[in-house]
Design a protein around this motif. Sequence first.
Motif, PDB file in Angstrom:
ATOM      1  N   UNK A  60     -17.037  19.116 -18.068  1.00 49.31           N
ATOM      2  CA  UNK A  60     -17.976  17.987 -17.939  1.00 49.31           C
ATOM      3  C   UNK A  60     -17.407  16.655 -18.419  1.00 49.31           C
ATOM      4  N   UNK A  61     -16.372  16.707 -19.287  1.00 48.39           N
ATOM      5  CA  UNK A  61     -15.772  15.462 -19.765  1.00 48.39           C
ATOM      6  C   UNK A  61     -14.808  14.865 -18.750  1.00 48.39           C
ATOM      7  N   UNK A  62     -14.290  15.705 -17.847  1.00 53.23           N
ATOM      8  CA  UNK A  62     -13.303  15.205 -16.891  1.00 53.23           C
ATOM      9  C   UNK A  62     -13.823  15.004 -15.487  1.00 53.23           C
ATOM     10  N   UNK A  63     -14.951  15.625 -15.150  1.00 52.86           N
ATOM     11  CA  UNK A  63     -15.500  15.535 -13.795  1.00 52.86           C
ATOM     12  C   UNK A  63     -16.902  14.932 -13.819  1.00 52.86           C
ATOM     13  N   UNK A  64     -17.213  14.254 -12.754  1.00 50.79           N
ATOM     14  CA  UNK A  64     -18.599  13.900 -12.510  1.00 50.79           C
ATOM     15  C   UNK A  64     -19.269  15.076 -11.811  1.00 50.79           C
ATOM     16  N   UNK A  65     -20.591  15.195 -11.964  1.00 54.97           N
ATOM     17  CA  UNK A  65     -21.318  16.326 -11.401  1.00 54.97           C
ATOM     18  C   UNK A  65     -21.305  16.294  -9.864  1.00 54.97           C
ATOM     19  N   UNK A  66     -21.062  17.479  -9.259  1.00 59.75           N
ATOM     20  CA  UNK A  66     -21.119  17.695  -7.813  1.00 59.75           C
ATOM     21  C   UNK A  66     -20.230  16.726  -7.033  1.00 59.75           C
ATOM     22  N   UNK A  67     -18.981  16.634  -7.440  1.00 58.44           N
ATOM     23  CA  UNK A  67     -18.070  15.704  -6.768  1.00 58.44           C
ATOM     24  C   UNK A  67     -16.902  16.403  -6.061  1.00 58.44           C
ATOM     25  N   UNK A  68     -16.644  17.652  -6.387  1.00 56.28           N
ATOM     26  CA  UNK A  68     -15.459  18.336  -5.848  1.00 56.28           C
ATOM     27  C   UNK A  68     -15.808  18.955  -4.501  1.00 56.28           C
TER      28      UNK A  68
END
Length: 428
Positions: A123-131
């Motif tokens: 969660x610190x490296x990705x935004x939610x539902x972006x991949x």
Amino acid sequence: MTASALDSAAATRTLPSLGAFAGRLRGRLEATEDSATAAYDRIMRRLGISIGIAGAIIGVGELPEVAEQGSYASVWWSVAAVALVFGWYPIIAVVAAVSGTKAIKFVCGCAAVSFLGALATIPLGFDMHTVDATNIWPYRLTALAVSAGVLAWSGRVTLVYLLAASASAAVATVYTVAEVTPQHIIENFLRSAGLAALFLWCGTAATGAAARVDRESAIASRRAAAQAAALARDRERARFAALIHDAVLSTLLEASRAGAESDVVRRQAERTLEQLDEYRGAERDPDLLDARSALLFLRSTVQEINPSIRFDTHTWHGFDDLRMPVHSASTIAAALSEAVRNSLRHASVAGREVRRAVTATVSAGSIRIVFSDDGAGFDLAAVSADRLGISMSILGRMRQLAGGSAFVESQPGEGTTVTLVWGGDGSR
């Protein structure tokens, strides 16, 4: 001097150095093994090396996927995640090659925990539902992390870890992947947990089987020691009974018949008292074998494996003074048994019978056992350092025995000679 000559000279200097380093490494491997856990240590090393190499290879193979999904994440997270997920596996391979079980458990535990750390920081490296993918790349490494956990912890702890890692990987997929359905979540969890469970079962079965081999070996060793001690006690009882019958009773009988003072009876009585004093003052520890008991024990060990093997004995002056601890006799017997079994398994030559013989030489404070065959032989330099039969079951056993040493001589086509030496004073 030309460049090629310089390279040749450098290579000439380097090869002996590498050979010396390999020899020291091999000696260290043999010295760190414990005969009580030999099979377990061996399987831990092999699994550790395998998992370490596999993790490094998988890490290289995953780099394109890491780079692709890295476009959705912070750069610092991608670098940190790669270090956490893959960084420990080269270390595991090296540690498994040069160190013992405790160190292997530690680095494998670090690898398993670091994998959870990488999942926790998503969660610190990705935004939610972006991949834009079906799952995030650490998800596919769950089984590898569980394999490391198998070497680090007990089966129950690893099972808990498996469930936690599989659930965390599924949650990470829910957080990062753009399109997620409940069916997708369940499939991801079951696929991850199922594959990891297979690795868990295989690893637990391998380490459990090795531990059982060690337990059975220890039981057999204790039984052999008990039999040797019982044999020594029986010999002492028979010796004492003979003394009572031949000396004490005969003296009393002669005294009763004489009816008066007799020089012959007096001298016989004095000699009988001296024998009783010698017997009482001598060391009669039931856990010590005399020369005859030790030789009988070793002869029985060989004949139980193959009665056709010739067993010759040679004695030097004072051999009756030998007192060998039962534990030492059992260790020598175990090493001798391994030498005999290795010969029976590997020394056969097509078209002729292989001759095998054991020669035992006993002196006042030492015993030397030489097993030889005229079979196929082998190249000692070609034997891997982790081969249990030679490095641990023969050389390692005798090296750990106080006063013990062992030597193996063999050449292809020239047979094999195994020498086991024990000296009660601790000398080699």
